[in-house]
Design an enzyme around this catalytic site. Structure first.
Site, PDB file in Angstrom:
ATOM      1  N   HIS A  82      26.217  39.384  33.819  1.00 22.61           N
ATOM      2  CA  HIS A  82      27.161  39.154  34.915  1.00 22.61           C
ATOM      3  C   HIS A  82      26.976  40.181  36.014  1.00 22.61           C
ATOM      4  O   HIS A  82      26.868  41.384  35.744  1.00 22.61           O
ATOM      5  CB  HIS A  82      28.599  39.236  34.383  1.00 22.61           C
ATOM      6  CG  HIS A  82      29.621  38.870  35.419  1.00 22.61           C
ATOM      7  ND1 HIS A  82      30.037  37.561  35.607  1.00 22.61           N
ATOM      8  CD2 HIS A  82      30.267  39.609  36.332  1.00 22.61           C
ATOM      9  CE1 HIS A  82      30.916  37.536  36.596  1.00 22.61           C
ATOM     10  NE2 HIS A  82      31.075  38.760  37.060  1.00 22.61           N
ATOM     11  N   ASP A 161      43.100  34.088  35.168  1.00 26.68           N
ATOM     12  CA  ASP A 161      42.208  34.737  36.129  1.00 26.68           C
ATOM     13  C   ASP A 161      41.964  33.824  37.329  1.00 26.68           C
ATOM     14  O   ASP A 161      41.928  34.285  38.471  1.00 26.68           O
ATOM     15  CB  ASP A 161      40.875  35.117  35.473  1.00 26.68           C
ATOM     16  CG  ASP A 161      39.930  35.722  36.497  1.00 26.68           C
ATOM     17  OD1 ASP A 161      40.271  36.793  37.040  1.00 26.68           O
ATOM     18  OD2 ASP A 161      38.896  35.114  36.816  1.00 26.68           O
ATOM     19  N   ARG A 168      44.562  37.112  44.706  1.00 29.96           N
ATOM     20  CA  ARG A 168      43.994  38.415  45.125  1.00 29.96           C
ATOM     21  C   ARG A 168      43.139  38.245  46.366  1.00 29.96           C
ATOM     22  O   ARG A 168      43.124  39.098  47.252  1.00 29.96           O
ATOM     23  CB  ARG A 168      43.159  39.013  43.978  1.00 29.96           C
ATOM     24  CG  ARG A 168      44.021  39.543  42.850  1.00 29.96           C
ATOM     25  CD  ARG A 168      43.177  39.892  41.633  1.00 29.96           C
ATOM     26  NE  ARG A 168      42.138  40.837  41.933  1.00 29.96           N
ATOM     27  CZ  ARG A 168      40.951  40.867  41.306  1.00 29.96           C
ATOM     28  NH1 ARG A 168      40.675  40.010  40.349  1.00 29.96           N
ATOM     29  NH2 ARG A 168      40.060  41.768  41.631  1.00 29.96           N
ATOM     30  N   SER A 183      39.496  40.987  35.207  1.00 24.43           N
ATOM     31  CA  SER A 183      39.085  39.650  35.645  1.00 24.43           C
ATOM     32  C   SER A 183      37.718  39.293  35.048  1.00 24.43           C
ATOM     33  O   SER A 183      37.539  38.231  34.436  1.00 24.43           O
ATOM     34  CB  SER A 183      39.016  39.634  37.178  1.00 24.43           C
ATOM     35  OG  SER A 183      38.276  38.544  37.662  1.00 24.43           O
ATOM     36  N   LYS A 187      36.833  36.799  31.326  1.00 22.83           N
ATOM     37  CA  LYS A 187      35.948  35.627  31.370  1.00 22.83           C
ATOM     38  C   LYS A 187      34.748  35.809  30.441  1.00 22.83           C
ATOM     39  O   LYS A 187      34.347  34.893  29.743  1.00 22.83           O
ATOM     40  CB  LYS A 187      35.450  35.398  32.805  1.00 22.83           C
ATOM     41  CG  LYS A 187      36.510  34.729  33.686  1.00 22.83           C
ATOM     42  CD  LYS A 187      36.019  34.518  35.090  1.00 22.83           C
ATOM     43  CE  LYS A 187      35.829  35.817  35.827  1.00 22.83           C
ATOM     44  NZ  LYS A 187      36.086  35.842  37.237  1.00 22.83           N
TER      45      LYS A 187
HETATM   46  N1  URA Z   1      34.167  38.961  40.186  1.00 28.98           N
HETATM   47  C1  URA Z   1      35.149  38.506  39.364  1.00 28.98           C
HETATM   48  O1  URA Z   1      34.957  37.608  38.559  1.00 28.98           O
HETATM   49  N2  URA Z   1      36.363  39.112  39.460  1.00 28.98           N
HETATM   50  C2  URA Z   1      36.621  40.112  40.317  1.00 28.98           C
HETATM   51  O2  URA Z   1      37.730  40.598  40.336  1.00 28.98           O
HETATM   52  C3  URA Z   1      35.588  40.556  41.176  1.00 28.98           C
HETATM   53  C4  URA Z   1      34.354  39.962  41.095  1.00 28.98           C
END
Ligand code: URA
Length: 433
Positions: A82, A161, A168, A183, A187
């Site tokens: 990621h 999220d 956000r 966040s 995931k």
């Molecule tokens: N990517 C994400 O999935 N969440 C964040 O808060 C910032 C970047």
């Protein structure tokens, strides 16, 4: 329990209990806690922060807000990768096929572009007929057969999220370490891979502009992953300069293919080999130098490129676009941007370059906007390059001639010229595990 008491407690600088965090997340997902109350709490968190225990509890509450994927029936070690987001960041399109060609299983959920940063799902959708809505049985079958499947965020995975992130984005509460860590990690943990590799970007094109902040974010995410029983490692990589030369969806797929053919830009190639090598290391446990050699060999013998073509085919796309990237439609309009000065490019504001690509149609200004896949920028000069007045520093591409003007202005503002060459920054700044 009342949400107003929770907002007041955080507003006044106190730590929230696990029960209070769960009450907030559950009530928000059900719609019982309103957006304006969640916004107030987010802003209170933004100013007063969360400690490590609160961040762990927030991650867990978001993880538990929806479904979790069980990948245990797929043979082999499943590794997820990621990136925290950047400009020209097409590393998944290169590093995942390399790692898969070396035997790593990659079951990956990717995102769309966000603000000035691009997203893997948008890039992949620039390949005609490529499907990014693959779920359930089909997802398992593709990972088992080809070694990779890259899909979009499915229905009920971390709904907390999804809702919080949207809020956000419009309340200027994205760039907060505890909120980003919870966040991303909620995931990653929901996606069910065995090991996690994080690419934490830092510099003018990243959410974390400052190296020390990026390091704190990396350390926190690694701690969350490891304490959930998933071996997690982070690389901190440079995003002070766009990665590679191409910015924009099909332009980036073309550059990713060039890199898999061994003809990519040096910075992109180095970061992708390092990411792929670390994915191989997480899966197979050999030593890192041997993993780097395996990654380079997969590029050299064409197996990584073939893996990308197989993935495209398995997900409904036309593999001929990977074999011959000239098939990608070119944008109808282009403009060469000329240097206003002699000397060197001493600095680029990479966020502004990302914004220029959004102006061209390569990203979204609002959630509803449609992306022009051929739109974007090819950089001809980057930080450290010498330049003469009138020389082309970038080529802009768009389907709308009228978009070129604003993008050119933004791009020129992003470049700083000077008389001495700046010191080179390494592409890979640190690793955390
Ligand atoms: N990517 C994400 O999935 N969440 C964040 O808060 C910032 C970047």
């Amino acid at each position: 329990m009342r949400i107003t008491d929770i907002i007041r407690k955080k507003r006044d600088g106190f730590a929230l209990s696990r029960e209070e965090i769960e009450f907030f997340i559950n009530g928000f997902v059900k719609g019982e806690i309103k957006d304006y109350q969640a916004s107030a709490l987010l802003m209170a968190i933004y100013f007063n922060d969360m400690d490590e225990r609160e961040t762990f509890d927030l991650t867990k509450a978001m993880l538990d807000s929806g479904d979790k994927v069980d990948l245990s029936k797929i043979d082999g070690v499943k590794v997820d990768k990621h990136s925290t987001g950047g400009v020209g960041d097409k590393t998944t399109l290169v590093s995942a096929p390399i790692a898969a060609a070396c035997g790593v299983k990659i079951a990956k959920m990717s995102g769309r572009g966000l603000g000035h940063t691009g997203g893997t799902i948008d890039k992949l959708e620039s390949i005609p007929n490529f499907r990014t809505d693959i779920n359930g049985r089909e997802f398992f079958d593709i990972v088992s057969k080809t070694g990779i499947c890259i899909t979009g965020q499915s229905g009920n995975l971390c709904p907390a999220d999804k809702k919080l992130y949207a809020l956000r984005d419009v309340t200027e509460t994205v760039d907060k370490i505890c909120l980003i860590a919870s966040s991303i990690m909620s995931k990653k943990l929901a996606c069910g891979s065995d090991k996690i590799l994080l690419d934490v970007k830092t510099g003018s094109g990243a959410f974390m502009k400052d190296f020390d902040d990026a390091k704190r974010l990396a350390e926190l995410m690694v701690k969350i992953g490891n304490s959930a029983g998933k071996k997690t490692k982070a690389l901190i990589t440079d995003m002070d300069i766009p990665l590679g030369n191409a910015i924009g969806n099909s332009l980036e797929v073309i550059e990713a293919v060039d890199t898999l053919c061994g003809k990519g830009p040096e910075d992109l190639e180095q970061v992708c080999i390092e990411l792929a090598a670390n994915m191989i290391l997480l899966a197979q446990g050999a030593d890192l130098e041997k993993c780097r050699q395996m990654a380079r060999q997969a590029v050299k013998d064409g197996s990584a490129l073939e893996k990308l073509a197989q993935t495209v085919e398995a997900q409904g796309g036309d593999r001929n676009y990977i074999c011959d990237t000239k098939r990608f439609k070119k944008a109808d309009f282009e403009r060469q941007v000329k240097s206003p000065a002699d000397g060197y490019v001493v600095k680029t504001d990479t966020e502004k370059i990302g914004v220029a690509s959004v102006h061209l149609g390569a990203g979204r200004e609002t959630k509803e906007d449609k992306i022009d896949f051929a739109a974007g920028i090819i950089l001809k000069k980057k930080t450290g390059d010498s330049v003469s007045k009138g020389e082309t520093i970038a080529v802009l591409y768009s389907e709308h001639e009228e978009y070129l003007e604003a993008a050119e202005k933004e791009l020129l503002c992003a470049f700083t010229f000077g008389s001495t060459s700046p010191e080179k920054r390494p592409h890979i700044l640190a690793s955390v595990e």
